[in-house]
Scaffold this motif. Structure first.
Motif, PDB file in Angstrom:
ATOM      1  N   UNK A 224       0.861  -1.174   0.000  1.00 34.56           N
ATOM      2  CA  UNK A 224       0.000   0.000   0.000  1.00 34.56           C
ATOM      3  C   UNK A 224       0.898   1.225   0.000  1.00 34.56           C
ATOM      4  N   UNK A 225       0.502   2.259  -0.725  1.00 32.72           N
ATOM      5  CA  UNK A 225       1.318   3.454  -0.859  1.00 32.72           C
ATOM      6  C   UNK A 225       1.228   4.266   0.421  1.00 32.72           C
ATOM      7  N   UNK A 226       2.321   4.270   1.209  1.00 29.30           N
ATOM      8  CA  UNK A 226       2.268   4.879   2.535  1.00 29.30           C
ATOM      9  C   UNK A 226       3.677   5.217   3.013  1.00 29.30           C
ATOM     10  N   UNK A 227       3.782   6.064   4.060  1.00 30.10           N
ATOM     11  CA  UNK A 227       5.093   6.534   4.506  1.00 30.10           C
ATOM     12  C   UNK A 227       6.048   5.440   4.962  1.00 30.10           C
ATOM     13  N   UNK A 228       5.564   4.363   5.589  1.00 27.56           N
ATOM     14  CA  UNK A 228       6.467   3.324   6.074  1.00 27.56           C
ATOM     15  C   UNK A 228       7.382   2.808   4.971  1.00 27.56           C
ATOM     16  N   UNK A 229       6.897   2.829   3.745  1.00 29.44           N
ATOM     17  CA  UNK A 229       7.692   2.369   2.605  1.00 29.44           C
ATOM     18  C   UNK A 229       8.137   3.533   1.725  1.00 29.44           C
ATOM     19  N   UNK A 230       8.196   4.732   2.315  1.00 32.43           N
ATOM     20  CA  UNK A 230       8.837   5.850   1.658  1.00 32.43           C
ATOM     21  C   UNK A 230       8.083   6.471   0.509  1.00 32.43           C
ATOM     22  N   UNK A 255      -1.574  -0.520  -3.423  1.00 32.82           N
ATOM     23  CA  UNK A 255      -2.958  -0.214  -3.111  1.00 32.82           C
ATOM     24  C   UNK A 255      -3.118   1.127  -2.426  1.00 32.82           C
ATOM     25  N   UNK A 256      -4.363   1.466  -2.166  1.00 36.35           N
ATOM     26  CA  UNK A 256      -4.698   2.757  -1.555  1.00 36.35           C
ATOM     27  C   UNK A 256      -4.881   2.683  -0.039  1.00 36.35           C
ATOM     28  N   UNK A 257      -4.763   1.489   0.538  1.00 41.78           N
ATOM     29  CA  UNK A 257      -5.016   1.339   1.967  1.00 41.78           C
ATOM     30  C   UNK A 257      -3.775   1.596   2.799  1.00 41.78           C
ATOM     31  N   UNK A 258      -3.796   1.067   4.029  1.00 43.90           N
ATOM     32  CA  UNK A 258      -2.672   1.193   4.960  1.00 43.90           C
ATOM     33  C   UNK A 258      -2.295  -0.188   5.466  1.00 43.90           C
ATOM     34  N   UNK A 264      -4.037   7.389   7.106  1.00 45.25           N
ATOM     35  CA  UNK A 264      -4.198   8.795   6.733  1.00 45.25           C
ATOM     36  C   UNK A 264      -5.425   9.382   7.407  1.00 45.25           C
ATOM     37  N   UNK A 265      -5.594  10.701   7.354  1.00 42.09           N
ATOM     38  CA  UNK A 265      -6.817  11.291   7.890  1.00 42.09           C
ATOM     39  C   UNK A 265      -8.049  10.641   7.286  1.00 42.09           C
ATOM     40  N   UNK A 266      -9.096  10.578   8.079  1.00 44.29           N
ATOM     41  CA  UNK A 266     -10.308   9.857   7.676  1.00 44.29           C
ATOM     42  C   UNK A 266     -10.813  10.361   6.320  1.00 44.29           C
ATOM     43  N   UNK A 267     -11.158   9.404   5.470  1.00 42.89           N
ATOM     44  CA  UNK A 267     -11.699   9.734   4.160  1.00 42.89           C
ATOM     45  C   UNK A 267     -10.653  10.044   3.110  1.00 42.89           C
ATOM     46  N   UNK A 268      -9.364   9.956   3.463  1.00 39.32           N
ATOM     47  CA  UNK A 268      -8.294  10.257   2.519  1.00 39.32           C
ATOM     48  C   UNK A 268      -7.377   9.046   2.363  1.00 39.32           C
ATOM     49  N   UNK A 269      -6.493   9.113   1.395  1.00 40.91           N
ATOM     50  CA  UNK A 269      -5.464   8.101   1.206  1.00 40.91           C
ATOM     51  C   UNK A 269      -4.111   8.799   1.112  1.00 40.91           C
ATOM     52  N   UNK A 270      -3.059   8.102   1.565  1.00 39.04           N
ATOM     53  CA  UNK A 270      -1.717   8.662   1.422  1.00 39.04           C
ATOM     54  C   UNK A 270      -1.394   8.889  -0.047  1.00 39.04           C
ATOM     55  N   UNK A 271      -1.873   7.995  -0.895  1.00 40.34           N
ATOM     56  CA  UNK A 271      -1.631   8.159  -2.328  1.00 40.34           C
ATOM     57  C   UNK A 271      -2.093   9.540  -2.797  1.00 40.34           C
ATOM     58  N   UNK A 275       0.045  12.950  -3.836  1.00 41.03           N
ATOM     59  CA  UNK A 275      -0.133  13.348  -5.236  1.00 41.03           C
ATOM     60  C   UNK A 275      -0.612  14.791  -5.320  1.00 41.03           C
ATOM     61  N   UNK A 276      -1.558  15.140  -4.459  1.00 41.57           N
ATOM     62  CA  UNK A 276      -2.047  16.521  -4.441  1.00 41.57           C
ATOM     63  C   UNK A 276      -0.937  17.496  -4.054  1.00 41.57           C
ATOM     64  N   UNK A 277      -0.038  17.058  -3.166  1.00 48.00           N
ATOM     65  CA  UNK A 277       1.048  17.930  -2.727  1.00 48.00           C
ATOM     66  C   UNK A 277       2.011  18.269  -3.866  1.00 48.00           C
ATOM     67  N   UNK A 278       2.364  17.263  -4.665  1.00 48.20           N
ATOM     68  CA  UNK A 278       3.409  17.482  -5.677  1.00 48.20           C
ATOM     69  C   UNK A 278       2.852  17.862  -7.042  1.00 48.20           C
TER      70      UNK A 278
END
Length: 414
Positions: A224-230, A255-258, A264-271, A275-278
């Motif tokens: 899953x796309x998340x900070x633990x895996x950079x 994936x989009x989960x954790x 991530x904050x409720x209703x959002x995904x780290x993905x 993506x919105x940030x960059x």
């Protein structure tokens, strides 16, 4: 010999071992949440258990993890009692205790030997706590006590087990010495006959575009796309990477989960958050070269690794991913985080390039440098595959040692 496997997502780490035991003539049964009814798979009888949801349970917040594990353990315990009623008596139980299912199996079969898959023991200090300051614990003072309590199932499981097995020295080394002394380090194994370079490999994108070894392909893989895996570090390096390499195609799988760490904050995904940030820093024409593939079938995953010029792997000090070693087996040139589990299989400048986990600029520099340098890519890729073939090859090294471990544990005294 009668052998019972316990894994909530069987076969998981036991996919090769269980099949090999069945093939040599052992009677192999697995209890798992993976199936809803009894199923035969490559000689293994897979039996389901169901978790009884109990509403209204009130426990201290620090005990929620153990409460969840005990709930799962009871479900597996009840299924084991039913299995015992059929006359099945295991000589050996091989269990992944990480979700709690193995806690009460000694109560069902007092004479069975038990071997545990030891994935990780949570250390209540750095680097398991405080590694990434961007994502601090919401309760810094309570983080260490909470994390120590997450290890209760490890202690309870080891109390009734004969031995353990762990895939890497780093993972085994997280366990207290009394446990570590009973853990054999044997990797799950990489099938280097299937995972190997293929000059003619092709990978089809959802758009229909076909990529080959002639294309400048950069790959990045998370469960899953998340900070633990950079994921956050990789995404922040993208604007520079895309700008400097106008021909690069970036393939992001996950994936989009954790899976690990804070959700991530409720209703959002780290993905989407990253993506919105960059996105404002990336022209639309460059973003068209970034391909989010989600989770893909394993055959397609293999093709993707075979067309990769550079594979990026980032991780906290945590469980080492199969995907890194699979990419190494395919002779991809690797740029990875200079974290302890990675250093066990990669040496900077010899078998890959290592960068500080948090240094996105260095990450982009190294990826761009390798994309420019075909001879170095080839040298690093060949050396990386040799690491796998010489130390982690499934059929030559790991599986024979796993089978020996099974026989040794089955012969241990109670």
């Amino acid at each position: 010999m009668n052998i019972l496997f316990i894994h909530q997502n069987f076969p998981g780490q036991f996919r090769h071992l269980a099949v090999a035991l069945a093939a040599r003539g052992d009677r192999v049964v697995a209890l798992t949440l993976r199936v809803k009814q009894a199923t035969d798979w490559q000689g293994v009888r897979m039996l389901p258990y169901q978790i009884a949801r109990k509403g209204g349970q009130k426990v201290h917040p620090w005990m929620l993890d153990l409460d969840t594990k005990v709930t799962r353990a009871e479900a597996c315990f009840r299924a084991a009692l039913k299995l015992k009623e059929t006359g099945f008596v295991p000589d050996l139980i091989v269990a992944h205790p990480g979700w709690g299912e193995s806690l009460f199996l000694r109560d069902v079969w007092p004479q069975a030997r038990i071997g545990l898959y030891c994935e990780l023991y949570h250390l209540a200090d750095y680097p398991h706590l405080g590694f990434d300051p961007e994502f601090p614990s919401p309760d810094p003072q309570g983080a260490a006590p909470r994390l120590r309590l997450k290890n209760l199932h490890n202690h309870l499981s080891f109390d009734v087990a004969q031995a353990g097995i762990s895939p890497t020295q780093f993972q085994a080394g997280t366990f207290p010495q009394a446990m570590r002394d009973r853990i054999s380090v044997i990797h799950d194994g990489i099938d280097t006959e299937a995972l190997k370079p293929d000059p003619g490999a092709q990978f089809s994108l959802p758009s229909g575009q076909v990529l080959t070894r002639a294309d400048e392909v950069v790959t990045f893989v998370n469960r899953n796309l998340e900070p633990y895996r950079g994921y956050h570090v990789f995404m922040r390096a993208l604007p520079r990477l895309l700008r400097d390499r106008p021909g690069a195609q970036v393939l992001i799988t996950g994936g989009d989960g954790s899976s690990y760490g804070a959700p991530p904050p409720q209703g959002q995904t780290w993905k989407q958050i990253l993506l919105d940030e960059v996105a404002p820093q990336i022209p639309e024409s460059d973003m068209a070269r970034v391909h989010f593939l989600g989770r893909i079938p394993y055959g397609n995953f293999l093709q993707m690794l075979q067309v990769a010029r550079v594979h990026v792997y980032l991780t906290y000090p945590f469980v080492l991913s199969w995907s890194l070693m699979e990419a190494m087996a395919c002779e991809a040139a690797i740029v990875a985080s200079d974290t302890e589990p990675v250093r066990e299989v990669l040496r900077d400048g010899e078998t890959g390039r290592l960068v500080d986990f948090f240094d996105g600029a260095a990450l982009a520099d190294q990826v761009c440098s390798l994309l420019e340098d075909a001879p170095t890519r080839a040298r690093l890729g060949r050396a990386a595959r040799e690491v796998i073939t010489q130390g982690y090859d499934l059929n030559r090294h790991c599986l024979p040692r796993q089978l020996d471990w099974v026989d040794a544990v089955a012969a241990m005294p109670l």
